[in-house]
Design an enzyme around this catalytic site. Structure first.
Site, PDB file in Angstrom:
ATOM      1  CE  LYS A   1      11.344 -11.692   2.224  1.00 48.78           C
ATOM      2  NZ  LYS A   1      10.129 -12.378   1.787  1.00 48.78           N
TER       3      LYS A   1
ATOM      4  NE  ARG B   1       8.187  -7.021  -0.852  1.00 46.37           N
ATOM      5  CZ  ARG B   1       8.330  -7.468   0.392  1.00 46.37           C
ATOM      6  NH1 ARG B   1       9.252  -6.961   1.182  1.00 46.37           N
ATOM      7  NH2 ARG B   1       7.558  -8.423   0.851  1.00 46.37           N
TER       8      ARG B   1
ATOM      9  NE  ARG C   1       3.934 -14.044   8.376  1.00 47.90           N
ATOM     10  CZ  ARG C   1       4.749 -13.588   7.420  1.00 47.90           C
ATOM     11  NH1 ARG C   1       6.017 -13.906   7.426  1.00 47.90           N
ATOM     12  NH2 ARG C   1       4.291 -12.827   6.455  1.00 47.90           N
TER      13      ARG C   1
ATOM     14  NE  ARG D   1       2.792  -9.329   8.187  1.00 44.43           N
ATOM     15  CZ  ARG D   1       3.848  -9.604   7.423  1.00 44.43           C
ATOM     16  NH1 ARG D   1       4.945 -10.056   7.966  1.00 44.43           N
ATOM     17  NH2 ARG D   1       3.782  -9.415   6.123  1.00 44.43           N
TER      18      ARG D   1
ATOM     19  NE  ARG E   1       1.922 -10.291   1.947  1.00 38.94           N
ATOM     20  CZ  ARG E   1       1.885 -11.049   3.043  1.00 38.94           C
ATOM     21  NH1 ARG E   1       0.719 -11.433   3.549  1.00 38.94           N
ATOM     22  NH2 ARG E   1       2.993 -11.409   3.621  1.00 38.94           N
TER      23      ARG E   1
HETATM   24  P1  ADP Z   1       6.425 -10.662   3.474  1.00 36.08           P
HETATM   25  O1  ADP Z   1       7.810 -11.030   3.013  1.00 36.08           O
HETATM   26  O2  ADP Z   1       5.788 -11.698   4.327  1.00 36.08           O
HETATM   27  O3  ADP Z   1       5.516 -10.173   2.376  1.00 36.08           O
HETATM   28  P2  ADP Z   1       7.323  -8.128   4.657  1.00 36.08           P
HETATM   29  O4  ADP Z   1       7.262  -7.933   6.112  1.00 36.08           O
HETATM   30  O5  ADP Z   1       8.675  -8.196   4.012  1.00 36.08           O
HETATM   31  O6  ADP Z   1       6.494  -9.443   4.456  1.00 36.08           O
HETATM   32  O7  ADP Z   1       6.500  -6.983   3.904  1.00 36.08           O
HETATM   33  C1  ADP Z   1       5.177  -6.667   4.234  1.00 36.08           C
HETATM   34  C2  ADP Z   1       4.625  -5.603   3.287  1.00 36.08           C
HETATM   35  O8  ADP Z   1       5.392  -4.377   3.446  1.00 36.08           O
HETATM   36  C3  ADP Z   1       4.743  -5.922   1.794  1.00 36.08           C
HETATM   37  O9  ADP Z   1       3.668  -6.713   1.321  1.00 36.08           O
HETATM   38  C4  ADP Z   1       4.755  -4.513   1.184  1.00 36.08           C
HETATM   39  O10 ADP Z   1       3.465  -3.972   1.124  1.00 36.08           O
HETATM   40  C5  ADP Z   1       5.553  -3.705   2.209  1.00 36.08           C
HETATM   41  N1  ADP Z   1       6.998  -3.667   1.871  1.00 36.08           N
HETATM   42  C6  ADP Z   1       8.001  -4.266   2.558  1.00 36.08           C
HETATM   43  N2  ADP Z   1       9.196  -4.053   1.956  1.00 36.08           N
HETATM   44  C7  ADP Z   1       8.927  -3.312   0.851  1.00 36.08           C
HETATM   45  C8  ADP Z   1       9.722  -2.796  -0.209  1.00 36.08           C
HETATM   46  N3  ADP Z   1      11.040  -2.999  -0.261  1.00 36.08           N
HETATM   47  N4  ADP Z   1       9.111  -2.063  -1.177  1.00 36.08           N
HETATM   48  C9  ADP Z   1       7.798  -1.844  -1.155  1.00 36.08           C
HETATM   49  N5  ADP Z   1       6.974  -2.322  -0.199  1.00 36.08           N
HETATM   50  C10 ADP Z   1       7.526  -3.048   0.799  1.00 36.08           C
END
Ligand code: ADP
Length: 192
Positions: A14, A89, A128, A134, A146
């Site tokens: 994404k 989400r 990654r 991370r 996740r």
């Molecule tokens: P990925 O798509 O690789 O899981 P992101 O960078 O989008 O990584 O998100 C990393 C973490 O940040 C998620 O696992 C969650 O804990 C938190 N997070 C990100 N966006 C949201 C959201 N919209 N609502 C709740 N938690 C979020």
């Protein structure tokens, strides 16, 4: 104005694709994950709170996430639209997003959903982890959590956008450029 939700499981690509789309269509790219990580790095109150969830592979609570999203939108009112990456989400986040955009006289045009099979996702996240630094990429148990959270809480959003006629599935396998071309084609088809 064009507003896009870029959707897909962790590791679907994404972030990479959102940057390309933002540049081509002059959209403001909002990655909730990036905003959380920025706050974690700077050890803000929001960052400390977010860290306690993110490091376990859980979602940050909706009220906190939605407030942060509104703050981010308000700081960037003058783009040609937004590309939402990692948001919404949950169904409650999606409903909140509709309301926020409606109040600003606009709406989501489409959800582009990157479709990638689970084994491939795990491989990408492992790779990654080597350079992202991370914590949530480094541990297979957290990655699995996740993916589980995605399947339980986030995946149902497909139906939410399908009911609105906005869901578009994109094959997320292949080279980065191939996937970008598929995304461009879908966006161009609604702009035409
Ligand atoms: P990925 O798509 O690789 O899981 P992101 O960078 O989008 O990584 O998100 C990393 C973490 O940040 C998620 O696992 C969650 O804990 C938190 N997070 C990100 N966006 C949201 C959201 N919209 N609502 C709740 N938690 C979020």
């Amino acid at each position: 104005m064009i507003n896009i939700v870029l959707f897909g499981p962790p590791g679907a690509g994404k972030g990479t694709q959102a940057e390309k789309l933002a540049e081509k269509y002059n959209l403001f790219h909002i990655s909730t994950g990036d905003v959380f990580r920025y706050n974690m790095k700077n050890e803000t109150e929001l960052g400390k709170l977010a860290k306690s969830y993110i490091d376990k592979g859980e979602l940050v609570p909706d009220d906190v996430t939605i407030k942060m999203l509104v703050d981010t939108i308000e700081k960037h009112p003058e783009s040609d639209g937004y590309i939402f990456d990692g948001f919404p989400r949950t169904i409650d986040q999606a409903k909140a997003l509709d309301k926020i955009l409606l109040e600003r006289g606009t709406s989501i045009n489409m959800m582009l959903a990157l479709d990638v099979e689970e084994e491939e996702l795990k491989q990408r996240l492992k790779k990654r982890a080597l350079d992202s630094g991370r914590a949530d990429d480094a541990d297979p148990e957290i990655i699995q959590n996740r993916i589980n959270v995605y399947l339980e809480e986030t995946y149902p959003l497909k139906e939410f956008y399908k009911e609105q006629g906005k869901f578009v599935k994109i094959d997320g396998h292949g080279s980065i450029d191939d996937i970008t071309e598929r995304l461009y084609d879908s966006i161009d088809s609604i702009l035409a």
